[in-house]
Design a protein around this motif. Sequence first.
Motif, PDB file in Angstrom:
ATOM      1  N   SER A   1      -2.895   1.627  -7.640  1.00 33.19           N
ATOM      2  CA  SER A   1      -3.396   0.470  -6.572  1.00 33.19           C
ATOM      3  C   SER A   1      -2.358  -0.313  -6.367  1.00 33.19           C
ATOM      4  CB  SER A   1      -4.631  -0.043  -7.139  1.00 33.19           C
ATOM      5  OG  SER A   1      -4.067  -0.972  -8.302  1.00 33.19           O
TER       6      SER A   1
ATOM      7  N   ARG B   1     -11.512  -3.152 -13.518  1.00 34.85           N
ATOM      8  CA  ARG B   1     -10.341  -3.816 -12.986  1.00 34.85           C
ATOM      9  C   ARG B   1      -9.651  -4.197 -14.219  1.00 34.85           C
ATOM     10  NH1 ARG B   1     -10.448  -5.900  -7.862  1.00 34.85           N
ATOM     11  NH2 ARG B   1     -11.467  -4.057  -7.407  1.00 34.85           N
TER      12      ARG B   1
ATOM     13  N   THR C   1       0.737  -1.298  -0.097  1.00 34.61           N
ATOM     14  CA  THR C   1      -0.082  -0.054   0.164  1.00 34.61           C
ATOM     15  C   THR C   1       0.887   1.126   0.004  1.00 34.61           C
ATOM     16  OG1 THR C   1      -0.264  -0.277   2.515  1.00 34.61           O
ATOM     17  CG2 THR C   1      -1.981  -0.875   1.210  1.00 34.61           C
TER      18      THR C   1
ATOM     19  N   GLN D   1      -7.920  -1.241 -15.216  1.00 38.63           N
ATOM     20  CA  GLN D   1      -6.590  -0.867 -14.360  1.00 38.63           C
ATOM     21  C   GLN D   1      -5.564  -2.009 -14.469  1.00 38.63           C
ATOM     22  OE1 GLN D   1      -7.030  -1.709  -9.798  1.00 38.63           O
ATOM     23  NE2 GLN D   1      -7.646   0.538  -9.994  1.00 38.63           N
TER      24      GLN D   1
END
Length: 275
Positions: free
Chosen positions: A213, A238, A204, A241
């Motif tokens: 992400s 997604r 993260t 992405q």
Amino acid sequence: MAPTVPTVTLNNGVRIPQLGFGVFQVPDAETTTAVTAALDAGYRSIDTAAIYGNETGVGNALADSDLSRDELFVTTKLWNADQGYDATLKAFDASLAKLGLDHIDLYLIHWPTPARDLYRDSWKAIEKLVADGRVRTAGVSNFQPDHLRRLLDGASLVPAVNQIELHPGLQQAELRTLHTELGIATEAWSPLAQGAMLQEKALTDIAGRHDKSPAQAVLRWHVQLGNIVIPKSVTPARIQQNIDVFDFTLSDDDMTAIAELDRGLRTGPDPDTLN
């Protein structure tokens, strides 16, 4: 505009897109829509398997596409119950018919199933399919070092690819080193560990620094390692992405931080015991 995906040149000179689209666990009825969305997003490599039960859905999406056959790279796999020389040839014909194609770009033995001890017979059948021009590239999946060495004893072709479970929690250093020695490309399935590690602070933090992400950070890690990678999703956003990972670069510190996440975490079966 769709991103340009780099290619990896395999040991027979064939080039495979480094990032492709997997359809594991996608129901056949949903597969055509998902693959169409992937093609629209810029994917040109589609990875399926006989056991997935969705080769027909993949074939329908390819048939409906405006893309020419030589723009596409299609992978499918021989299931365990179909191993053996004659059974492999029969299973290949069935897969080809479901896909509606006249050749497969990459045909893989899905698992070694060592207790059956048939993978060398299957490999001889796949070598014939390559010689006959029906398969452009032959490879294996989930083969451990011992399986690879035994396969190569008496083989006329070195597998171009070994598709293995590989993600930050299972980095497979020994196997990747052997692949490099043998001229085999490493392809990662479950490249995101089915989401199991995406909340790791290291990931993260890296994602935040790059305004991406955690999944994009992991896919970028694969790309920079040189892995071929086949993320799966049925969600159009997604799907888009996952292919948008070619406009940033992880630093050496980022790569080191991800390397430290290795913990032998398998999300799938053990290749030494699955039969």
